[in-house]
Design a protein around this motif. Structure first.
Motif, PDB file in Angstrom:
ATOM      1  N   GLY A 150     -45.983   5.230  -5.454  1.00  0.00           N
ATOM      2  CA  GLY A 150     -45.259   5.140  -4.190  1.00  0.00           C
ATOM      3  C   GLY A 150     -43.809   5.541  -4.338  1.00  0.00           C
ATOM      4  N   MET A 151     -42.935   4.821  -3.644  1.00  0.00           N
ATOM      5  CA  MET A 151     -41.534   5.226  -3.652  1.00  0.00           C
ATOM      6  C   MET A 151     -40.584   4.045  -3.618  1.00  0.00           C
ATOM      7  SD  MET A 151     -41.413   6.810   0.136  1.00  0.00           S
ATOM      8  CE  MET A 151     -42.423   8.183  -0.325  1.00  0.00           C
ATOM      9  N   PRO A 173     -37.588  -0.547  -6.880  1.00  0.00           N
ATOM     10  CA  PRO A 173     -37.837  -1.449  -8.019  1.00  0.00           C
ATOM     11  C   PRO A 173     -39.067  -1.044  -8.835  1.00  0.00           C
ATOM     12  CG  PRO A 173     -37.453  -2.701  -6.001  1.00  0.00           C
ATOM     13  CD  PRO A 173     -37.552  -1.269  -5.603  1.00  0.00           C
ATOM     14  N   ILE A 174     -40.075  -0.490  -8.193  1.00  0.00           N
ATOM     15  CA  ILE A 174     -41.270  -0.082  -8.948  1.00  0.00           C
ATOM     16  C   ILE A 174     -40.962   1.166  -9.779  1.00  0.00           C
ATOM     17  CG2 ILE A 174     -43.637   0.810  -8.739  1.00  0.00           C
ATOM     18  CD1 ILE A 174     -44.071  -1.213  -6.545  1.00  0.00           C
ATOM     19  N   LEU A 175     -40.275   2.127  -9.184  1.00  0.00           N
ATOM     20  CA  LEU A 175     -39.930   3.330  -9.937  1.00  0.00           C
ATOM     21  C   LEU A 175     -38.953   2.992 -11.072  1.00  0.00           C
ATOM     22  CD1 LEU A 175     -39.762   5.983  -7.069  1.00  0.00           C
ATOM     23  CD2 LEU A 175     -41.575   5.644  -8.734  1.00  0.00           C
ATOM     24  N   LYS A 176     -38.107   1.977 -10.853  1.00  0.00           N
ATOM     25  CA  LYS A 176     -37.197   1.543 -11.930  1.00  0.00           C
ATOM     26  C   LYS A 176     -38.008   1.031 -13.120  1.00  0.00           C
ATOM     27  CE  LYS A 176     -33.071  -0.211 -13.442  1.00  0.00           C
ATOM     28  NZ  LYS A 176     -33.385  -0.974 -14.603  1.00  0.00           N
ATOM     29  N   VAL A 222     -31.146   5.622 -12.556  1.00  0.00           N
ATOM     30  CA  VAL A 222     -32.445   6.287 -12.771  1.00  0.00           C
ATOM     31  C   VAL A 222     -32.381   7.741 -12.287  1.00  0.00           C
ATOM     32  CG1 VAL A 222     -34.904   6.215 -12.215  1.00  0.00           C
ATOM     33  CG2 VAL A 222     -33.608   4.073 -12.396  1.00  0.00           C
ATOM     34  N   PRO A 223     -32.675   8.709 -13.160  1.00  0.00           N
ATOM     35  CA  PRO A 223     -32.756  10.100 -12.694  1.00  0.00           C
ATOM     36  C   PRO A 223     -33.954  10.275 -11.740  1.00  0.00           C
ATOM     37  CG  PRO A 223     -32.600   9.972 -15.110  1.00  0.00           C
ATOM     38  CD  PRO A 223     -32.888   8.588 -14.608  1.00  0.00           C
ATOM     39  N   VAL A 224     -33.705  10.913 -10.598  1.00  0.00           N
ATOM     40  CA  VAL A 224     -34.730  10.987  -9.546  1.00  0.00           C
ATOM     41  C   VAL A 224     -35.142  12.423  -9.249  1.00  0.00           C
ATOM     42  CG1 VAL A 224     -35.264  10.425  -7.143  1.00  0.00           C
ATOM     43  CG2 VAL A 224     -33.708   8.972  -8.428  1.00  0.00           C
ATOM     44  N   VAL A 225     -36.436  12.651  -9.316  1.00  0.00           N
ATOM     45  CA  VAL A 225     -36.998  13.915  -8.838  1.00  0.00           C
ATOM     46  C   VAL A 225     -37.632  13.592  -7.486  1.00  0.00           C
ATOM     47  CG1 VAL A 225     -38.665  15.755  -9.280  1.00  0.00           C
ATOM     48  CG2 VAL A 225     -37.483  14.655 -11.210  1.00  0.00           C
ATOM     49  N   ALA A 226     -37.131  14.188  -6.433  1.00  0.00           N
ATOM     50  CA  ALA A 226     -37.675  13.888  -5.101  1.00  0.00           C
ATOM     51  C   ALA A 226     -38.775  14.902  -4.779  1.00  0.00           C
ATOM     52  CB  ALA A 226     -36.564  13.940  -4.066  1.00  0.00           C
ATOM     53  N   SER A 227     -39.993  14.379  -4.634  1.00  0.00           N
ATOM     54  CA  SER A 227     -41.113  15.241  -4.232  1.00  0.00           C
ATOM     55  C   SER A 227     -41.093  15.359  -2.717  1.00  0.00           C
ATOM     56  CB  SER A 227     -42.426  14.594  -4.704  1.00  0.00           C
ATOM     57  OG  SER A 227     -43.521  15.262  -4.115  1.00  0.00           O
ATOM     58  N   PHE A 228     -41.360  16.534  -2.206  1.00  0.00           N
ATOM     59  CA  PHE A 228     -41.277  16.694  -0.751  1.00  0.00           C
ATOM     60  C   PHE A 228     -42.259  17.740  -0.247  1.00  0.00           C
ATOM     61  CE2 PHE A 228     -39.053  20.807  -0.128  1.00  0.00           C
ATOM     62  CZ  PHE A 228     -38.755  21.098  -1.456  1.00  0.00           C
ATOM     63  N   PHE A 229     -42.521  17.662   1.066  1.00  0.00           N
ATOM     64  CA  PHE A 229     -43.425  18.624   1.699  1.00  0.00           C
ATOM     65  C   PHE A 229     -42.950  18.878   3.123  1.00  0.00           C
ATOM     66  CE2 PHE A 229     -45.660  16.078   4.837  1.00  0.00           C
ATOM     67  CZ  PHE A 229     -45.409  14.788   4.404  1.00  0.00           C
ATOM     68  N   VAL A 249     -40.473  10.312 -10.312  1.00  0.00           N
ATOM     69  CA  VAL A 249     -40.794  11.232  -9.222  1.00  0.00           C
ATOM     70  C   VAL A 249     -41.249  10.391  -8.033  1.00  0.00           C
ATOM     71  CG1 VAL A 249     -42.128  13.271  -8.553  1.00  0.00           C
ATOM     72  CG2 VAL A 249     -41.612  12.877 -10.962  1.00  0.00           C
ATOM     73  N   THR A 250     -40.673  10.656  -6.872  1.00  0.00           N
ATOM     74  CA  THR A 250     -41.033   9.861  -5.680  1.00  0.00           C
ATOM     75  C   THR A 250     -42.383  10.318  -5.110  1.00  0.00           C
ATOM     76  OG1 THR A 250     -40.093  11.423  -4.105  1.00  0.00           O
ATOM     77  CG2 THR A 250     -38.586   9.778  -5.040  1.00  0.00           C
ATOM     78  N   LYS A 251     -42.958   9.486  -4.256  1.00  0.00           N
ATOM     79  CA  LYS A 251     -44.089   9.959  -3.430  1.00  0.00           C
ATOM     80  C   LYS A 251     -43.553  11.101  -2.565  1.00  0.00           C
ATOM     81  CE  LYS A 251     -48.013   9.499  -0.845  1.00  0.00           C
ATOM     82  NZ  LYS A 251     -48.940  10.543  -1.281  1.00  0.00           N
ATOM     83  N   SER A 252     -44.411  12.034  -2.206  1.00  0.00           N
ATOM     84  CA  SER A 252     -43.922  13.178  -1.423  1.00  0.00           C
ATOM     85  C   SER A 252     -43.368  12.735  -0.069  1.00  0.00           C
ATOM     86  CB  SER A 252     -45.044  14.197  -1.210  1.00  0.00           C
ATOM     87  OG  SER A 252     -45.431  14.744  -2.434  1.00  0.00           O
TER      88      SER A 252
END
Ligand code: RRO
Length: 320
Positions: free
Chosen positions: A27-28, A31-34, A95-102, A45-48
């Protein structure tokens, strides 16, 4: 304690480890991505994320199958504007973030890329490959012309490292990867899920409301690995491997096939957050035991050895 560093640089993005989570699986929530980051990943990487809030498909959207999982979430997400604060929260936590997107159109892809760049993401992953869409562009990654057009338009909107995530559900992934490279992609993520389905034999109906879904997990690893191999031979930009990585041995296979970094998704459901630390440790031991001083020395090595074998075979056939 080993001194070997697992640091890599992918498309200008410096990471302390080559591991990331695969978009979607966790998901996105910051706290979970951390937790992914704290478990040893180099970035998350985030959810899209799309241009507007979207609820996705009705349940059931996920079903476990042998050696993997099938999902048809249907791109649920709160919309790019909402996600600005989530990216900021992750960045504040270091936290380094890669944002997934569509997007559903060229313009929407560009608009979302612009919003996420301004929000402070470290890199963008253009999701050209969701198997569960029925938008204007269909599954973008099935058309090289569309991939090049969208990538080029997004390229104009952002200076961030731009990954383009491709699909295994195509005839020739090399052609699509080259189109993304021509459009200005900085890296290719290979690959998204493999289209599949499951049927409930008692109800005599497909289990997923969407009928079909995307298969992930160990079942797809040989297919995804082949995609990484082919893409690595077709383009000059780095490849990020994704598909069924569960153990450090899987990770090494991907590096040897030409991946410079890896995304781990479904294995978190089966092995927990510890998987990142375990895979890091296994990679480190492998490097040490094989006399390598860093990840870079392993990336694509199986191609060179393949070439040596070919030339040995040529020499043999001349002798015969
Ligand atoms: O949300 C989904 O249904 C989904 C996406 Br965006 C994707 O990229 N891959 C996938 O298997 N499912």
């Amino acid at each position: 304690m080993s001194k070997i560093s697992l640091a890599v640089e992918v498309a200008g993005l410096r990471l302390r480890s080559p591991l990331m989570n695969a978009a979607g699986v966790l998901g996105m929530s910051p706290p979970i991505l951390k937790r992914v980051y704290d478990s040893g990943a180099g970035a998350v990487v985030t959810k899209s994320i799309g241009p507007a809030p979207r609820t996705g498909h009705p349940n059931p959207t996920l079903v476990r199958v042998s050696c993997g999982a099938l999902n048809a979430m249907g791109l649920p997400n709160p919309g790019a504007e909402y996600f600005v604060d989530e990216i900021k929260a992750l960045k504040e936590m270091g936290v380094p973030v890669v944002a997934s997107f569509f997007g559903g159109s060229v313009e929407e892809f560009a608009e979302v890329a612009s919003t996420l760049s301004k929000a402070g993401a470290d890199a963008l992953e253009l999701n050209a490959s969701c198997p569960n869409v029925q938008e204007e562009l269909g599954m973008l990654a099935s058309d090289a012309g569309n991939v090049e057009k969208v990538t080029a338009t997004v390229r104009e909107e952002t200076r961030l490292p731009l990954f383009v995530k491709l699909s295994p559900n195509v005839t020739d992934i090399k052609e699509i990867a080259m189109a993304a490279e021509r459009g200005g992609a900085d890296a290719i993520t290979a690959v998204n899920t493999l289209k599949g389905m499951a049927i409930d034999i008692n109800f005599k109906r497909p289990i997923l409301t969407n009928t079909t879904g995307g298969l992930s997990g160990p079942a797809v690893k040989p297919v995804a690995l082949r995609c990484v191999w082919e893409v690595a031979e077709a383009v000059d930009i780095p490849v990020i491997g994704c598909g069924g990585v569960t153990t450090w041995e899987d990770a090494i296979e991907y590096l040897l096939a030409g991946a410079s970094a890896l995304e781990i998704g479904t294995a978190v459901m089966t092995h927990g957050f510890e998987v990142y630390g375990q895979v890091n440790e296994g990679i480190r031991r492998y490097l040490e035991m094989n006399g390598f001083s860093g990840i870079k020395e392993v990336v694509g090595l199986a191609h060179q050895i393949g070439e040596e074998q070919d030339s040995r075979a040529d020499r043999c056939s001349i002798r015969v």
